[in-house]
Design an enzyme around this catalytic site. Structure first.
Site, PDB file in Angstrom:
ATOM      1  N   SER A  41      36.234  98.803  67.908  1.00  0.00           N
ATOM      2  CA  SER A  41      36.616  99.637  66.768  1.00  0.00           C
ATOM      3  C   SER A  41      35.496  99.809  65.750  1.00  0.00           C
ATOM      4  CB  SER A  41      37.850  99.043  66.066  1.00  0.00           C
ATOM      5  OG  SER A  41      37.563  97.754  65.546  1.00  0.00           O
ATOM      6  N   ASP A 231      28.328  85.616  67.460  1.00  0.00           N
ATOM      7  CA  ASP A 231      29.220  86.702  67.038  1.00  0.00           C
ATOM      8  C   ASP A 231      29.656  86.475  65.594  1.00  0.00           C
ATOM      9  OD1 ASP A 231      31.255  88.596  66.702  1.00  0.00           O
ATOM     10  OD2 ASP A 231      32.058  88.300  68.715  1.00  0.00           O
TER      11      ASP A 231
END
Length: 283
Positions: A41, A231
């Site tokens: 997204s 991450d």
């Protein structure tokens, strides 16, 4: 080779299927067992941008289906989406129209949350699943994800967002930043993205993408969870929790890798996904 924005746009546009008066742009390449790729997204994302380095390799062994989800890329918008079931239903309708009964799935970030929801709603339609830096559980929103979802279009804002996604910032070329920026400001592109993800309470998006832990724990499909150790967007701890919940799951953590496992560790990603879908964890 420098790829111009028009050439990129043409590559991003695949086939179009209209379902319930809403068009889905999707790519359909290769032959064999069906593999469904569900993108993330990030601002300016499309299925092609997310999976462009993976589809050609996976298509050597599988039929690869990669749609733009509603509100992203060249698929139609549904306005503000507050229920992930809308995206699950989009995937069901796409597979039904293509005559595909069962798939293996790869879900990236947001797409990981949608993949888990799809597996819970339609367990008989999923063979195996790869979950990459996935949403799907609730966790306190990270500063990186808060900024990514809060993106307001500018070249510098796009560069800042992409820095959170990649461990190796040398990948963030001016051409890449510009192409993602241009994608984010196409007519009709930013409004649905901002309406769904960019509100003041972005923690609600994590809750919206999350599935109940007891439903996740009931899944019996083999799952492979991939996560970059560096991450900043989705915490590694979330994937550890997910691996402990899923009864048939392995977790692989990549060093020197951020949120872009499929890009930063492309060769390993392509090999591991191909081998997993061919033989599974028990193969």
């Amino acid at each position: 080779m420098i790829t111009g924005s028009n050439e990129v746009a043409r590559a991003e546009i695949g086939k179009s299927l209209v379902m319930d008066n809403c068009a889905t742009n999707y790519h359909d390449v290769g032959e064999g067992a069906a593999v469904l790729l569900v993108h993330g997204s990030g601002p300016g994302v499309t299925a092609w941008a997310n999976w462009r380095l993976n589809m050609p390799e996976l298509a050597k062994r599988f039929r690869v289906i990669a749609p733009d989800m509603f509100g992203f890329g060249y698929s139609d918008s549904k306005g503000r989406i507050e229920d992930k079931q809308i995206w699950v239903d989009q995937l069901v309708a796409l597979l039904d129209n293509l005559g595909i009964d069962k798939v293996s799935m790869v879900g990236n970030s947001f797409g990981g949350g949608i993949t888990l929801a799809f597996m819970i709603a339609h367990p008989d339609r999923v063979e195996r699943a790869v979950l990459m830096g996935p949403a799907g559980l609730e966790f306190p929103i990270t500063p990186a994800l808060d900024e990514v979802w809060g993106y307001e279009p500018s070249v510098e804002a796009m560069r800042s967002s992409l820095k959170y996604l990649a461990w190796d910032h040398s990948r963030l070329t001016d051409d890449l930043v510009q192409s993602r920026y241009e994608a984010s400001v196409r007519p009709g592109a930013h409004a649905p993205y901002h309406t769904t993800f960019g509100g003041p309470d972005r923690q609600r998006n994590i809750a919206m993408l999350a599935s109940r832990e007891e439903d996740i724990a009931a899944l019996q499909q083999e799952a492979l969870i991939l996560h970059g150790r560096s991450d900043q967007v989705i915490p590694l701890e979330s994937s550890v929790r997910l691996a402990n919940l899923l009864p048939c799951a392995d977790l692989h953590v990549f060093g020197e890798c951020g949120h872009w496992v499929q890009i930063e560790r492309m060769a390993s990603f392509n090999r591991m996904v191909s081998e997993f879908f061919t033989s599974g964890l028990k193969g």
